[in-house]
Enzyme design. Structure first.
Site, PDB file in Angstrom:
ATOM      1  N   ASP A 157     -36.090 -20.316  -0.221  1.00 10.51           N
ATOM      2  CA  ASP A 157     -35.537 -20.784   1.070  1.00 10.51           C
ATOM      3  C   ASP A 157     -36.075 -22.179   1.376  1.00 10.51           C
ATOM      4  OD1 ASP A 157     -34.196 -20.728   3.502  1.00 10.51           O
ATOM      5  OD2 ASP A 157     -35.759 -19.586   4.528  1.00 10.51           O
ATOM      6  N   LYS A 160     -32.392 -26.839  -1.150  1.00  7.99           N
ATOM      7  CA  LYS A 160     -31.287 -26.108  -1.790  1.00  7.99           C
ATOM      8  C   LYS A 160     -31.009 -26.633  -3.204  1.00  7.99           C
ATOM      9  CE  LYS A 160     -31.615 -24.525   2.168  1.00  7.99           C
ATOM     10  NZ  LYS A 160     -32.669 -23.514   2.317  1.00  7.99           N
ATOM     11  N   ASP A 193     -31.684 -17.609   0.297  1.00  7.08           N
ATOM     12  CA  ASP A 193     -30.986 -17.856   1.564  1.00  7.08           C
ATOM     13  C   ASP A 193     -30.110 -19.112   1.441  1.00  7.08           C
ATOM     14  OD1 ASP A 193     -30.247 -17.565   4.211  1.00  7.08           O
ATOM     15  OD2 ASP A 193     -32.061 -18.465   5.034  1.00  7.08           O
ATOM     16  N   ASN A 194     -29.165 -19.240   2.363  1.00  5.79           N
ATOM     17  CA  ASN A 194     -28.359 -20.473   2.518  1.00  5.79           C
ATOM     18  C   ASN A 194     -27.548 -20.819   1.272  1.00  5.79           C
ATOM     19  OD1 ASN A 194     -31.330 -21.563   4.031  1.00  5.79           O
ATOM     20  ND2 ASN A 194     -29.480 -21.156   5.198  1.00  5.79           N
ATOM     21  N   GLU A 225     -28.404 -18.890  10.535  1.00  7.71           N
ATOM     22  CA  GLU A 225     -29.413 -18.355  11.439  1.00  7.71           C
ATOM     23  C   GLU A 225     -29.105 -18.647  12.907  1.00  7.71           C
ATOM     24  OE1 GLU A 225     -29.973 -19.886   8.589  1.00  7.71           O
ATOM     25  OE2 GLU A 225     -31.340 -21.599   8.776  1.00  7.71           O
TER      26      GLU A 225
HETATM   27  C1  LIG Z   1     -35.428 -23.260   5.790  1.00  6.68           C
HETATM   28  S1  LIG Z   1     -37.103 -23.706   5.968  1.00  6.68           S
HETATM   29  C2  LIG Z   1     -37.926 -22.250   5.465  1.00  6.68           C
HETATM   30  C3  LIG Z   1     -37.804 -21.121   6.444  1.00  6.68           C
HETATM   31  C4  LIG Z   1     -38.693 -19.937   6.137  1.00  6.68           C
HETATM   32  N1  LIG Z   1     -38.448 -19.448   4.801  1.00  6.68           N
HETATM   33  C5  LIG Z   1     -38.468 -18.830   7.129  1.00  6.68           C
HETATM   34  O1  LIG Z   1     -37.541 -18.036   6.941  1.00  6.68           O
HETATM   35  O2  LIG Z   1     -39.184 -18.768   8.123  1.00  6.68           O
HETATM   36  C6  LIG Z   1     -37.355 -24.811   4.612  1.00  6.68           C
HETATM   37  C7  LIG Z   1     -38.785 -25.287   4.445  1.00  6.68           C
HETATM   38  O3  LIG Z   1     -38.921 -25.747   3.097  1.00  6.68           O
HETATM   39  C8  LIG Z   1     -39.741 -26.881   3.070  1.00  6.68           C
HETATM   40  N2  LIG Z   1     -39.430 -27.575   1.816  1.00  6.68           N
HETATM   41  C9  LIG Z   1     -38.455 -28.464   1.556  1.00  6.68           C
HETATM   42  N3  LIG Z   1     -38.456 -28.815   0.255  1.00  6.68           N
HETATM   43  C10 LIG Z   1     -39.451 -28.090  -0.315  1.00  6.68           C
HETATM   44  C11 LIG Z   1     -39.939 -27.961  -1.632  1.00  6.68           C
HETATM   45  N4  LIG Z   1     -39.389 -28.634  -2.665  1.00  6.68           N
HETATM   46  N5  LIG Z   1     -40.967 -27.111  -1.869  1.00  6.68           N
HETATM   47  C12 LIG Z   1     -41.523 -26.401  -0.848  1.00  6.68           C
HETATM   48  N6  LIG Z   1     -41.102 -26.478   0.423  1.00  6.68           N
HETATM   49  C13 LIG Z   1     -40.082 -27.303   0.682  1.00  6.68           C
HETATM   50  C14 LIG Z   1     -39.412 -27.628   4.347  1.00  6.68           C
HETATM   51  O4  LIG Z   1     -40.461 -28.492   4.715  1.00  6.68           O
HETATM   52  C15 LIG Z   1     -39.202 -26.473   5.322  1.00  6.68           C
HETATM   53  O5  LIG Z   1     -40.410 -26.164   5.987  1.00  6.68           O
END
Ligand SMILES: C[S@@+](CC[C@H](N)C(=O)[O-])C[C@H]1O[C@@H](n2cnc3c(N)ncnc32)[C@H](O)[C@@H]1O
Length: 242
Positions: A157, A160, A193-194, A225
């Site tokens: 998640d 993407k 997700d997504n 969401e």
């Molecule tokens: C959709 S949110 C996650 C929501 C969480 N899984 C939840 O359901 O509560 C996406 C998160 O991924 C982080 N993110 C983005 N790219 C990433 C990467 N390559 N590796 C790890 N985290 C990443 C972002 O900073 C953000 O906090």
């Protein structure tokens, strides 16, 4: 359409203040040591105060059911954000240690504070990094005990465009538990997700191509969401091995 619904894809994931506000709201309003109340309070904040990109309540119920199916002892989430998804995983799997990888150190701090408030700090660990950072984060997870066939559940998640590459990196380490045809033992469950909103088309194409071979996937039709206007798809895939 409300402001937050129009801006689902334009709100910052890091540092516009809403995530820290959510943590303050949890501390002020949720019963300490009560994961159910912390989860419900985060949902309330997302509906009534500011939109958050947590997996949310509707898809969260699908996540919970997949966790219960996997009965994990070790679970990994990619993308921690405020720690909501990891809370749901830890609640649904009382015997599990839950690790979550997060790019943004500020989000990791917020998640840790929420986990501590929920009384789940001893079973939840946030590792700041990315699976694609040249092995640093994967090596850190190995130090925590990730090894061959140890990983029972994974929730993807985060970025993407990194879903498929990061899944392949975890597969290359051999961490995912494969199904055992001889004794009927289930394989690790991977939830993504997504997959429709905003979309992970290469991941979806991979899972469809591998159906019945390396993976057995169910495509859950659901919504983005915290609203019911925009459709989303969540994939639940059992690792068959090979
Ligand atoms: C959709 S949110 C996650 C929501 C969480 N899984 C939840 O359901 O509560 C996406 C998160 O991924 C982080 N993110 C983005 N790219 C990433 C990467 N390559 N590796 C790890 N985290 C990443 C972002 O900073 C953000 O906090």
């Amino acid at each position: 359409m409300a402001f937050h619904q129009r801006n689902i894809f334009t709100v910052g994931q890091i540092g516009d203040g809403r995530e820290a506000a959510a943590a303050r709201y949890v501390v002020a309003n949720a019963r300490r040591g009560d994961p159910d109340d912390v989860i419900a309070t985060i949902d309330r904040f997302a509906y009534e105060e500011s939109f958050l990109i947590n997996v949310g309540d509707e898809k969260g119920a699908l996540l919970d059911a997949a966790v219960v199916r996997a009965q994990p002892r070790l679970a990994l989430e990619l993308g921690t954000y405020c720690g909501y998804g990891a809370l749901r995983i830890a609640r649904a799997a009382p015997a599990a240690r839950v690790f979550s990888v997060e790019l943004a150190a500020a989000n990791a701090e917020i998640a840790r504070s929420i986990w501590a408030h929920a009384g789940l700090a001893d079973r939840t660990t946030c590792v700041v990094g990315t699976i694609g950072d040249g092995g640093r984060t994967l090596d850190a997870l190995a130090q925590y005990g990730f090894g061959t066939g140890t990983l029972d559940f994974m929730f993807i998640d985060h970025d993407k465009s990194a879903y498929l590459a990061d899944l392949r990196s975890v597969l290359d380490r051999g961490w995912l538990r494969a199904a055992h045809a001889s004794n009927g033992g289930g394989g690790a469950i991977v939830v993504a997700d997504n997959v429709k909103l905003p979309g992970a088309p290469d991941y979806l194409a991979y899972m469809r191509a591998e159906q019945g071979a390396r993976w057995n996937t169910v495509e859950h039709k659901t919504h983005g969401e915290y609203q019911t206007l925009l459709r989303d798809v969540m994939l639940e895939s059992e690792y068959l091995g090979g």
